[in-house]
Design a protein around this motif. Structure first.
Motif, PDB file in Angstrom:
ATOM      1  N   GLY A 218       0.827  -1.204   0.000  1.00  0.00           N
ATOM      2  CA  GLY A 218       0.000   0.000   0.000  1.00  0.00           C
ATOM      3  C   GLY A 218       0.858   1.251   0.000  1.00  0.00           C
ATOM      4  O   GLY A 218       1.839   1.345   0.743  1.00  0.00           O
ATOM      5  N   VAL A 219       0.518   2.208  -0.834  1.00  0.00           N
ATOM      6  CA  VAL A 219       1.222   3.488  -0.912  1.00  0.00           C
ATOM      7  C   VAL A 219       0.195   4.601  -0.986  1.00  0.00           C
ATOM      8  O   VAL A 219      -0.961   4.390  -1.378  1.00  0.00           O
ATOM      9  CB  VAL A 219       2.168   3.546  -2.133  1.00  0.00           C
ATOM     10  N   GLU A 220       0.617   5.794  -0.619  1.00  0.00           N
ATOM     11  CA  GLU A 220      -0.257   6.957  -0.697  1.00  0.00           C
ATOM     12  C   GLU A 220      -0.360   7.437  -2.144  1.00  0.00           C
ATOM     13  O   GLU A 220       0.624   7.438  -2.878  1.00  0.00           O
ATOM     14  CB  GLU A 220       0.277   8.085   0.176  1.00  0.00           C
ATOM     15  N   ASP A 221      -1.551   7.861  -2.516  1.00  0.00           N
ATOM     16  CA  ASP A 221      -1.772   8.437  -3.842  1.00  0.00           C
ATOM     17  C   ASP A 221      -1.497   9.935  -3.755  1.00  0.00           C
ATOM     18  O   ASP A 221      -2.398  10.752  -3.590  1.00  0.00           O
ATOM     19  CB  ASP A 221      -3.208   8.161  -4.295  1.00  0.00           C
ATOM     20  N   LEU A 222      -0.234  10.291  -3.871  1.00  0.00           N
ATOM     21  CA  LEU A 222       0.199  11.670  -3.680  1.00  0.00           C
ATOM     22  C   LEU A 222       0.173  12.438  -4.990  1.00  0.00           C
ATOM     23  O   LEU A 222       0.525  11.906  -6.043  1.00  0.00           O
ATOM     24  CB  LEU A 222       1.617  11.708  -3.111  1.00  0.00           C
ATOM     25  N   ALA A 223      -0.211  13.700  -4.910  1.00  0.00           N
ATOM     26  CA  ALA A 223      -0.126  14.616  -6.056  1.00  0.00           C
ATOM     27  C   ALA A 223       1.236  15.300  -5.986  1.00  0.00           C
ATOM     28  O   ALA A 223       1.361  16.445  -5.521  1.00  0.00           O
ATOM     29  CB  ALA A 223      -1.264  15.625  -6.031  1.00  0.00           C
ATOM     30  N   ILE A 224       2.261  14.610  -6.433  1.00  0.00           N
ATOM     31  CA  ILE A 224       3.632  15.082  -6.259  1.00  0.00           C
ATOM     32  C   ILE A 224       3.870  16.374  -7.034  1.00  0.00           C
ATOM     33  O   ILE A 224       4.590  17.268  -6.565  1.00  0.00           O
ATOM     34  CB  ILE A 224       4.625  13.987  -6.696  1.00  0.00           C
ATOM     35  N   ALA A 225       3.273  16.502  -8.205  1.00  0.00           N
ATOM     36  CA  ALA A 225       3.485  17.711  -9.010  1.00  0.00           C
ATOM     37  C   ALA A 225       3.001  18.957  -8.270  1.00  0.00           C
ATOM     38  O   ALA A 225       3.610  20.024  -8.358  1.00  0.00           O
ATOM     39  CB  ALA A 225       2.768  17.583 -10.356  1.00  0.00           C
ATOM     40  N   ARG A 226       1.895  18.823  -7.529  1.00  0.00           N
ATOM     41  CA  ARG A 226       1.416  19.970  -6.755  1.00  0.00           C
ATOM     42  C   ARG A 226       2.217  20.166  -5.475  1.00  0.00           C
ATOM     43  O   ARG A 226       2.337  21.291  -4.977  1.00  0.00           O
ATOM     44  CB  ARG A 226      -0.061  19.775  -6.423  1.00  0.00           C
ATOM     45  N   MET A 227       2.772  19.098  -4.940  1.00  0.00           N
ATOM     46  CA  MET A 227       3.562  19.220  -3.717  1.00  0.00           C
ATOM     47  C   MET A 227       4.854  19.982  -3.946  1.00  0.00           C
ATOM     48  O   MET A 227       5.345  20.668  -3.047  1.00  0.00           O
ATOM     49  CB  MET A 227       3.866  17.827  -3.150  1.00  0.00           C
ATOM     50  N   VAL A 228       5.432  19.867  -5.139  1.00  0.00           N
ATOM     51  CA  VAL A 228       6.710  20.537  -5.429  1.00  0.00           C
ATOM     52  C   VAL A 228       6.498  21.840  -6.181  1.00  0.00           C
ATOM     53  O   VAL A 228       7.443  22.389  -6.758  1.00  0.00           O
ATOM     54  CB  VAL A 228       7.637  19.611  -6.235  1.00  0.00           C
ATOM     55  N   LYS A 229       5.284  22.350  -6.179  1.00  0.00           N
ATOM     56  CA  LYS A 229       5.009  23.621  -6.844  1.00  0.00           C
ATOM     57  C   LYS A 229       5.651  24.761  -6.078  1.00  0.00           C
ATOM     58  O   LYS A 229       5.674  24.785  -4.854  1.00  0.00           O
ATOM     59  CB  LYS A 229       3.499  23.837  -6.944  1.00  0.00           C
ATOM     60  N   SER A 230       6.183  25.728  -6.793  1.00  0.00           N
ATOM     61  CA  SER A 230       6.881  26.839  -6.166  1.00  0.00           C
ATOM     62  C   SER A 230       5.925  27.696  -5.354  1.00  0.00           C
ATOM     63  O   SER A 230       4.746  27.857  -5.702  1.00  0.00           O
ATOM     64  CB  SER A 230       7.573  27.701  -7.229  1.00  0.00           C
ATOM     65  N   ALA A 231       6.431  28.274  -4.256  1.00  0.00           N
ATOM     66  CA  ALA A 231       5.641  29.160  -3.396  1.00  0.00           C
ATOM     67  C   ALA A 231       5.927  30.628  -3.683  1.00  0.00           C
ATOM     68  O   ALA A 231       5.620  31.498  -2.864  1.00  0.00           O
ATOM     69  CB  ALA A 231       5.935  28.865  -1.922  1.00  0.00           C
ATOM     70  N   ARG A 232       6.521  30.902  -4.846  1.00  0.00           N
ATOM     71  CA  ARG A 232       6.904  32.280  -5.148  1.00  0.00           C
ATOM     72  C   ARG A 232       5.701  33.192  -5.282  1.00  0.00           C
ATOM     73  O   ARG A 232       5.737  34.360  -4.887  1.00  0.00           O
ATOM     74  CB  ARG A 232       7.725  32.300  -6.433  1.00  0.00           C
ATOM     75  N   GLY A 233       4.609  32.693  -5.861  1.00  0.00           N
ATOM     76  CA  GLY A 233       3.417  33.511  -6.017  1.00  0.00           C
ATOM     77  C   GLY A 233       3.541  34.474  -7.185  1.00  0.00           C
ATOM     78  O   GLY A 233       4.295  34.258  -8.140  1.00  0.00           O
ATOM     79  N   THR A 234       2.808  35.570  -7.110  1.00  0.00           N
ATOM     80  CA  THR A 234       2.802  36.591  -8.154  1.00  0.00           C
ATOM     81  C   THR A 234       3.232  37.925  -7.571  1.00  0.00           C
ATOM     82  O   THR A 234       3.469  38.059  -6.365  1.00  0.00           O
ATOM     83  CB  THR A 234       1.407  36.711  -8.778  1.00  0.00           C
ATOM     84  N   VAL A 235       3.315  38.943  -8.443  1.00  0.00           N
ATOM     85  CA  VAL A 235       3.683  40.282  -7.971  1.00  0.00           C
ATOM     86  C   VAL A 235       2.592  40.843  -7.071  1.00  0.00           C
ATOM     87  O   VAL A 235       2.866  41.491  -6.053  1.00  0.00           O
ATOM     88  CB  VAL A 235       3.936  41.204  -9.185  1.00  0.00           C
ATOM     89  N   GLU A 236       1.337  40.596  -7.434  1.00  0.00           N
ATOM     90  CA  GLU A 236       0.227  41.098  -6.606  1.00  0.00           C
ATOM     91  C   GLU A 236       0.104  40.321  -5.303  1.00  0.00           C
ATOM     92  O   GLU A 236      -0.243  40.896  -4.262  1.00  0.00           O
ATOM     93  CB  GLU A 236      -1.091  41.002  -7.388  1.00  0.00           C
ATOM     94  N   ALA A 237       0.363  39.025  -5.319  1.00  0.00           N
ATOM     95  CA  ALA A 237       0.247  38.190  -4.117  1.00  0.00           C
ATOM     96  C   ALA A 237       1.515  37.363  -3.970  1.00  0.00           C
ATOM     97  O   ALA A 237       1.555  36.180  -4.325  1.00  0.00           O
ATOM     98  CB  ALA A 237      -0.978  37.287  -4.206  1.00  0.00           C
ATOM     99  N   PRO A 238       2.593  37.966  -3.483  1.00  0.00           N
ATOM    100  CA  PRO A 238       3.851  37.213  -3.328  1.00  0.00           C
ATOM    101  C   PRO A 238       3.733  36.132  -2.265  1.00  0.00           C
ATOM    102  O   PRO A 238       2.965  36.252  -1.303  1.00  0.00           O
ATOM    103  CB  PRO A 238       4.859  38.298  -2.923  1.00  0.00           C
ATOM    104  N   GLY A 239       4.483  35.061  -2.460  1.00  0.00           N
ATOM    105  CA  GLY A 239       4.442  33.951  -1.522  1.00  0.00           C
ATOM    106  C   GLY A 239       5.283  34.200  -0.280  1.00  0.00           C
ATOM    107  O   GLY A 239       6.014  35.194  -0.171  1.00  0.00           O
ATOM    108  N   ARG A 240       5.192  33.279   0.662  1.00  0.00           N
ATOM    109  CA  ARG A 240       5.934  33.365   1.917  1.00  0.00           C
ATOM    110  C   ARG A 240       6.817  32.132   2.056  1.00  0.00           C
ATOM    111  O   ARG A 240       6.472  31.043   1.569  1.00  0.00           O
ATOM    112  CB  ARG A 240       4.963  33.451   3.108  1.00  0.00           C
ATOM    113  N   CYS A 241       7.951  32.314   2.735  1.00  0.00           N
ATOM    114  CA  CYS A 241       8.907  31.227   2.972  1.00  0.00           C
ATOM    115  C   CYS A 241       9.288  30.544   1.654  1.00  0.00           C
ATOM    116  O   CYS A 241       9.257  29.316   1.538  1.00  0.00           O
ATOM    117  CB  CYS A 241       8.335  30.209   3.956  1.00  0.00           C
ATOM    118  N   VAL A 242       9.628  31.361   0.671  1.00  0.00           N
ATOM    119  CA  VAL A 242       9.907  30.834  -0.666  1.00  0.00           C
ATOM    120  C   VAL A 242      11.172  29.986  -0.652  1.00  0.00           C
ATOM    121  O   VAL A 242      11.221  28.904  -1.237  1.00  0.00           O
ATOM    122  CB  VAL A 242      10.020  31.988  -1.679  1.00  0.00           C
ATOM    123  N   ARG A 243      12.216  30.446   0.013  1.00  0.00           N
ATOM    124  CA  ARG A 243      13.476  29.705   0.042  1.00  0.00           C
ATOM    125  C   ARG A 243      13.323  28.377   0.775  1.00  0.00           C
ATOM    126  O   ARG A 243      13.868  27.350   0.361  1.00  0.00           O
ATOM    127  CB  ARG A 243      14.576  30.543   0.689  1.00  0.00           C
TER     128      ARG A 243
END
Length: 356
Positions: A218-243
């Motif tokens: 048994g393994v978890e059905d993980l959405a890996i592509a969404r898990m490794v998505k960048s947290a940079r955000g946009t100019v209007e809504a910048p992300g947090r803890c990007v590094r």
């Protein structure tokens, strides 16, 4: 130019192109697009096995024929059905020459008849994939590895990366790379390729051992592509803890969780076992003993203590998650539960793992 290209190679390109669109239409991949020469692997397809003319010269070396190139020597590392050992049900049906960072490799496609695997009689297991503990099994054991590069190789890689950035800053905009910069980039690519080969070797050995031991995995059905998505955000809504998020993304990508599951699926099928994907929510928050999800049970990243007054179960957090995954996989196989209902369920009675 098309007259120079072998007909079989042109047909192989069309087949690959058609398969790419088929994967897109069925929702498994995006639409195919052109790739730059520097972003793709150089490869030569030889789809017809009869054109190879494979001859074993000695214990270490073999010879093959490549159309438009001629005879090519290769290191003989695996037994191939050639000569008297080849027949209609066991033969080499094609090959591909692939250029890697450290040279050219040949990959042979072998067609053979295999007997239908019998039912695997081993126990069941649930596997929780992580970063600190790459694979945590529900039986309380772990599959771990060290760094893919030695301390000296890591220092050399860091030094080469600094040298590359210094030479890039000195290069004018639009100017071609110098030979020194190209040589530095090639050295970096070779070191990273070494780390990748060691990682794949560890995954192959580990997944083979798991597939031979356990019947249902048994393994978890993980959405890996969404898990490794960048947290940079946009100019209007910048992300947090990007590094920090970028470091986590690199760690997840370095473990190659999807490749591990792919290896387990085909290796388990060859041995009569199976791999069951279960929904990921609450697998690390639910108690594997009483089935309750209580706030604060995950005391630390590595320790799980059930806060249910009537339970008090203690275990490694990854082991507890592995047991929950094994329980959910058993419900999926037996048909006693609906996996979609576990997303909103707060309590799920555990089931004992049974041998398939």
């Amino acid at each position: 130019m098309l007259g120079v290209l072998p007909a079989q190679a042109a047909q192989a390109v069309l087949k690959a192109y058609f398969q790419a669109w088929k994967n897109c239409w069925e929702g498994r991949a995006q639409a195919p697009a052109f790739k730059g020469r520097f972003r793709s692997r150089m490869a030569v397809d030889i789809p017809q096995g009869r054109d190879l003319q494979i001859v074993r010269l000695n214990r270490r070396w073999g010879r093959m024929w490549v159309p438009k190139i001629g005879h090519v020597l290769f290191r003989w590392t695996r037994d191939l059905p050639v000569g008297r050992r080849a027949d209609k049900g066991n033969r080499v049906s094609g090959a591909r020459l692939v250029r890697e960072a450290d040279g050219w490799y040949v990959v042979f496609r072998v067609q053979r008849e295999v007997p239908e695997p019998g039912m695997h009689a081993g126990p069941t297991v649930g596997i929780d994939r992580g970063i600190v503990k790459p694979l945590a099994l529900s039986d309380g054991t772990f599959r771990e590895h060290g760094p893919w590069l030695t301390e000296g190789e890591t220092k050399r890689l860091r030094r080469l990366e600094k040298t590359r950035e210094r030479k890039r800053r000195a290069r004018k905009s639009g100017e071609r790379n110098s030979r020194r910069l190209t040589r530095t980039c090639d050295q970096i690519v070779r070191l990273r390729a070494t780390a990748k080969r060691r990682a794949i070797d560890w995954q192959h050995k580990t997944t083979t051992g798991v597939a031979e031991t356990f019947s249902r995995i048994g393994v978890e059905d993980l959405a890996i592509a969404r898990m490794v998505k960048s947290a940079r955000g946009t100019v209007e809504a910048p992300g947090r803890c990007v590094r920090q998020k970028a470091g986590l993304n690199r760690a997840i990508s370095g473990e190659a969780w999807g490749r591990t599951v792919t290896m387990l699926e085909y290796k388990a099928a060859e041995r009569g076992g199976s791999v069951v994907r279960v929904p990921a929510p609450n697998t690390s928050r639910r108690c594997s003993a009483c089935g309750c999800v209580t706030p604060g049970s995950r005391e630390t990243q590595a320790r799980f203590v059930c806060k249910n007054p009537g339970c008090g179960f203690e275990a490694n957090a990854d082991t507890n998650a592995g047991r929950n995954i094994d329980h959910a996989a058993g419900q999926a196989v037996s048909g006693r539960g609906d996996l979609r209902s576990t997303r909103s369920a707060k309590r799920q009675p555990p089931t004992r793992p049974r041998a398939a």
